[in-house]
Structures are given as structure tokens and as C-alpha cells.
Design a protein around this motif. Sequence first.
Motif, PDB file in Angstrom:
ATOM      1  N   ILE A  26       0.857  -1.180   0.000  1.00  0.00           N
ATOM      2  CA  ILE A  26       0.000   0.000   0.000  1.00  0.00           C
ATOM      3  C   ILE A  26       0.892   1.227   0.000  1.00  0.00           C
ATOM      4  O   ILE A  26       1.703   1.414   0.909  1.00  0.00           O
ATOM      5  N   LYS A  27       0.738   2.038  -1.028  1.00  0.00           N
ATOM      6  CA  LYS A  27       1.504   3.270  -1.104  1.00  0.00           C
ATOM      7  C   LYS A  27       0.866   4.283  -0.161  1.00  0.00           C
ATOM      8  O   LYS A  27      -0.315   4.577  -0.250  1.00  0.00           O
ATOM      9  N   LYS A  28       1.638   4.777   0.779  1.00  0.00           N
ATOM     10  CA  LYS A  28       1.126   5.696   1.795  1.00  0.00           C
ATOM     11  C   LYS A  28       0.837   7.070   1.193  1.00  0.00           C
ATOM     12  O   LYS A  28       1.510   7.508   0.267  1.00  0.00           O
ATOM     13  N   VAL A  29      -0.180   7.714   1.774  1.00  0.00           N
ATOM     14  CA  VAL A  29      -0.510   9.074   1.378  1.00  0.00           C
ATOM     15  C   VAL A  29      -0.543   9.952   2.629  1.00  0.00           C
ATOM     16  O   VAL A  29      -0.679   9.444   3.747  1.00  0.00           O
ATOM     17  N   ASP A  30      -0.413  11.230   2.423  1.00  0.00           N
ATOM     18  CA  ASP A  30      -0.575  12.179   3.526  1.00  0.00           C
ATOM     19  C   ASP A  30      -2.065  12.467   3.646  1.00  0.00           C
ATOM     20  O   ASP A  30      -2.630  13.204   2.841  1.00  0.00           O
ATOM     21  N   ILE A  31      -2.686  11.843   4.630  1.00  0.00           N
ATOM     22  CA  ILE A  31      -4.125  12.025   4.840  1.00  0.00           C
ATOM     23  C   ILE A  31      -4.352  13.454   5.324  1.00  0.00           C
ATOM     24  O   ILE A  31      -3.759  13.871   6.321  1.00  0.00           O
ATOM     25  N   PRO A  32      -5.205  14.206   4.627  1.00  0.00           N
ATOM     26  CA  PRO A  32      -5.378  15.620   4.975  1.00  0.00           C
ATOM     27  C   PRO A  32      -6.278  15.872   6.186  1.00  0.00           C
ATOM     28  O   PRO A  32      -6.425  17.019   6.612  1.00  0.00           O
ATOM     29  N   LEU A  33      -6.865  14.833   6.763  1.00  0.00           N
ATOM     30  CA  LEU A  33      -7.760  14.986   7.909  1.00  0.00           C
ATOM     31  C   LEU A  33      -7.028  14.663   9.205  1.00  0.00           C
ATOM     32  O   LEU A  33      -6.092  13.875   9.212  1.00  0.00           O
ATOM     33  N   LYS A  34      -7.484  15.249  10.285  1.00  0.00           N
ATOM     34  CA  LYS A  34      -6.921  15.010  11.616  1.00  0.00           C
ATOM     35  C   LYS A  34      -8.048  14.614  12.558  1.00  0.00           C
ATOM     36  O   LYS A  34      -9.197  15.047  12.391  1.00  0.00           O
ATOM     37  N   VAL A  35      -7.728  13.801  13.570  1.00  0.00           N
ATOM     38  CA  VAL A  35      -8.710  13.394  14.569  1.00  0.00           C
ATOM     39  C   VAL A  35      -9.313  14.642  15.218  1.00  0.00           C
ATOM     40  O   VAL A  35      -8.593  15.574  15.556  1.00  0.00           O
ATOM     41  N   GLY A  36     -10.626  14.646  15.321  1.00  0.00           N
ATOM     42  CA  GLY A  36     -11.342  15.765  15.924  1.00  0.00           C
ATOM     43  C   GLY A  36     -11.899  16.764  14.930  1.00  0.00           C
ATOM     44  O   GLY A  36     -12.779  17.561  15.268  1.00  0.00           O
ATOM     45  N   MET A  37     -11.386  16.756  13.702  1.00  0.00           N
ATOM     46  CA  MET A  37     -11.935  17.655  12.687  1.00  0.00           C
ATOM     47  C   MET A  37     -13.391  17.281  12.437  1.00  0.00           C
ATOM     48  O   MET A  37     -13.764  16.112  12.480  1.00  0.00           O
ATOM     49  N   SER A  38     -14.198  18.301  12.126  1.00  0.00           N
ATOM     50  CA  SER A  38     -15.597  18.005  11.822  1.00  0.00           C
ATOM     51  C   SER A  38     -16.142  18.965  10.778  1.00  0.00           C
ATOM     52  O   SER A  38     -15.557  20.026  10.523  1.00  0.00           O
ATOM     53  N   ALA A  39     -17.254  18.558  10.184  1.00  0.00           N
ATOM     54  CA  ALA A  39     -17.962  19.374   9.203  1.00  0.00           C
ATOM     55  C   ALA A  39     -19.440  19.111   9.369  1.00  0.00           C
ATOM     56  O   ALA A  39     -19.847  18.052   9.868  1.00  0.00           O
TER      57      ALA A  39
ATOM     58  N   THR B 113     -35.743  19.744   9.631  1.00  0.00           N
ATOM     59  CA  THR B 113     -34.441  20.278   9.235  1.00  0.00           C
ATOM     60  C   THR B 113     -33.370  19.434   9.900  1.00  0.00           C
ATOM     61  O   THR B 113     -33.331  19.310  11.121  1.00  0.00           O
ATOM     62  N   LEU B 114     -32.530  18.849   9.067  1.00  0.00           N
ATOM     63  CA  LEU B 114     -31.496  17.931   9.538  1.00  0.00           C
ATOM     64  C   LEU B 114     -30.135  18.622   9.598  1.00  0.00           C
ATOM     65  O   LEU B 114     -29.759  19.332   8.668  1.00  0.00           O
ATOM     66  N   THR B 115     -29.417  18.394  10.681  1.00  0.00           N
ATOM     67  CA  THR B 115     -28.025  18.820  10.791  1.00  0.00           C
ATOM     68  C   THR B 115     -27.191  17.550  10.807  1.00  0.00           C
ATOM     69  O   THR B 115     -27.349  16.702  11.691  1.00  0.00           O
ATOM     70  N   CYS B 116     -26.343  17.430   9.816  1.00  0.00           N
ATOM     71  CA  CYS B 116     -25.533  16.232   9.635  1.00  0.00           C
ATOM     72  C   CYS B 116     -24.104  16.575  10.048  1.00  0.00           C
ATOM     73  O   CYS B 116     -23.472  17.443   9.437  1.00  0.00           O
ATOM     74  N   ARG B 117     -23.620  15.928  11.093  1.00  0.00           N
ATOM     75  CA  ARG B 117     -22.293  16.219  11.636  1.00  0.00           C
ATOM     76  C   ARG B 117     -21.359  15.040  11.367  1.00  0.00           C
ATOM     77  O   ARG B 117     -21.669  13.894  11.688  1.00  0.00           O
ATOM     78  N   TYR B 118     -20.207  15.347  10.805  1.00  0.00           N
ATOM     79  CA  TYR B 118     -19.195  14.354  10.449  1.00  0.00           C
ATOM     80  C   TYR B 118     -17.946  14.675  11.243  1.00  0.00           C
ATOM     81  O   TYR B 118     -17.384  15.769  11.109  1.00  0.00           O
ATOM     82  N   THR B 119     -17.495  13.743  12.095  1.00  0.00           N
ATOM     83  CA  THR B 119     -16.342  13.993  12.958  1.00  0.00           C
ATOM     84  C   THR B 119     -15.318  12.871  12.822  1.00  0.00           C
ATOM     85  O   THR B 119     -15.652  11.700  13.020  1.00  0.00           O
ATOM     86  N   VAL B 120     -14.086  13.233  12.492  1.00  0.00           N
ATOM     87  CA  VAL B 120     -13.013  12.249  12.357  1.00  0.00           C
ATOM     88  C   VAL B 120     -12.684  11.710  13.743  1.00  0.00           C
ATOM     89  O   VAL B 120     -12.371  12.461  14.660  1.00  0.00           O
ATOM     90  N   ASP B 121     -12.763  10.389  13.870  1.00  0.00           N
ATOM     91  CA  ASP B 121     -12.584   9.725  15.155  1.00  0.00           C
ATOM     92  C   ASP B 121     -11.245   8.986  15.249  1.00  0.00           C
ATOM     93  O   ASP B 121     -10.650   8.901  16.308  1.00  0.00           O
ATOM     94  N   ARG B 122     -10.806   8.434  14.113  1.00  0.00           N
ATOM     95  CA  ARG B 122      -9.578   7.623  14.117  1.00  0.00           C
ATOM     96  C   ARG B 122      -8.958   7.639  12.725  1.00  0.00           C
ATOM     97  O   ARG B 122      -9.674   7.643  11.728  1.00  0.00           O
ATOM     98  N   ILE B 123      -7.632   7.616  12.671  1.00  0.00           N
ATOM     99  CA  ILE B 123      -6.906   7.555  11.403  1.00  0.00           C
ATOM    100  C   ILE B 123      -6.025   6.322  11.424  1.00  0.00           C
ATOM    101  O   ILE B 123      -5.289   6.089  12.379  1.00  0.00           O
ATOM    102  N   GLU B 124      -6.127   5.547  10.375  1.00  0.00           N
ATOM    103  CA  GLU B 124      -5.330   4.327  10.233  1.00  0.00           C
ATOM    104  C   GLU B 124      -4.323   4.574   9.100  1.00  0.00           C
ATOM    105  O   GLU B 124      -4.611   4.316   7.932  1.00  0.00           O
ATOM    106  N   GLU B 125      -3.170   5.109   9.483  1.00  0.00           N
ATOM    107  CA  GLU B 125      -2.147   5.510   8.501  1.00  0.00           C
ATOM    108  C   GLU B 125      -1.700   4.346   7.611  1.00  0.00           C
ATOM    109  O   GLU B 125      -1.491   4.525   6.416  1.00  0.00           O
ATOM    110  N   GLU B 126      -1.556   3.147   8.218  1.00  0.00           N
ATOM    111  CA  GLU B 126      -1.017   2.010   7.461  1.00  0.00           C
ATOM    112  C   GLU B 126      -1.931   1.533   6.337  1.00  0.00           C
ATOM    113  O   GLU B 126      -1.477   0.877   5.401  1.00  0.00           O
ATOM    114  N   THR B 127      -3.228   1.882   6.397  1.00  0.00           N
ATOM    115  CA  THR B 127      -4.161   1.470   5.336  1.00  0.00           C
ATOM    116  C   THR B 127      -4.768   2.664   4.596  1.00  0.00           C
ATOM    117  O   THR B 127      -5.639   2.484   3.744  1.00  0.00           O
ATOM    118  N   ASN B 128      -4.313   3.877   4.928  1.00  0.00           N
ATOM    119  CA  ASN B 128      -4.831   5.105   4.306  1.00  0.00           C
ATOM    120  C   ASN B 128      -6.323   5.303   4.549  1.00  0.00           C
ATOM    121  O   ASN B 128      -7.044   5.801   3.686  1.00  0.00           O
TER     122      ASN B 128
END
Length: 152
Positions: A5-18, A104-119
Motif C-alpha cells: 500500500i503506497k502511503k498518502v498524507d491524509i489531509p484529515l486530523k482526529v477531531g476535525m468536523s464538518a 431540518t437535519l443537521t448532519c455532523r461528520y467527525t473524524v474519530d480515528r486515522i489508520e495511517e497504514e491502510t490510508n
Amino acid sequence: MARDIKKVDIPLKVGMSAEFVKTVSESDVYMFGGITGDFSQMHFNEEFMKNTMYGTRIVHGILTFAIGCTASTKIQEQVKSPVPSASYGYDKLRFINPVYFGDTLTCRYTVDRIEEETNKTYSKLEIFNQKGEIVVFAIHILKFFPLEEEGE
């Protein structure tokens, strides 16, 4: 033969949300029914639904979920992701409370975990109605891919 698996620089960080906000209309439900062929009386027969615990028609759970999935796109737009990605799936998808026409829906997306070895990133998708009640929950797995180098 296992492929490296060719590694990439994942642009997201734990805790980021949208977030993404949308009011679900009757037209949304009718179009979704037409696209999917799901014309269940739960969504289309007001008279039938008056005699149920809901008292009125409800929005398709999958439509609600699909609206929520937009938040995963929003977080990537937020960071101007230079790396392509694709949804790798959803775990623990639950339809917790009904959604009604006009909610009216509010949809929240929050990064919880990053698995670098599998991108991959694992993020919580939480969808709330205008009363603050959670209506949908899921864990989204997002897989990032390296850009192809010229000559590959």
C-alpha cells in the motif's frame, strides 16, 4: 501476492468536523421514491400513517442517511483535500428516530480515528433533527488513494 500500500498524507486530523444542514421536503421524498422504486405506504399514504405510532408519513431512512453522507464531502472540501478518496463503507448504521416531512437535519461528520497504514479514516456520522434529537448514526470509513504518477 500482497500488494504494498503506497502511503498518502491524509489531509484529515482526529477531531476535525464538518456539518451539512438541509430541510427535507415532500418533493425530496417523492423524487427518492421515484429513483429507488420504494413507494412504501410509510412514506406515501398519509391516511394509513394516521393510524400508526408516527401519526403521519415519515422520510425514508436511507434518504436521511444519504443526505448525511454529504458531510463527508464537506470535510474534504474544508481541507481542500489534494488526495482522492472513496467511501469504503459504513459500520453500525442505525435509524434511531423518525424523520418527518419538513424536518431540518443537521448532519455532523467527525473524524474519530486515522489508520495511517491502510490510508483510512474512521468518522462518526451523526444526523440530528431541529429538536436536537439524533435520528441516524453510522461510522464512515474513508479510504485515500495516492495520485498516479506519470509513467505508471
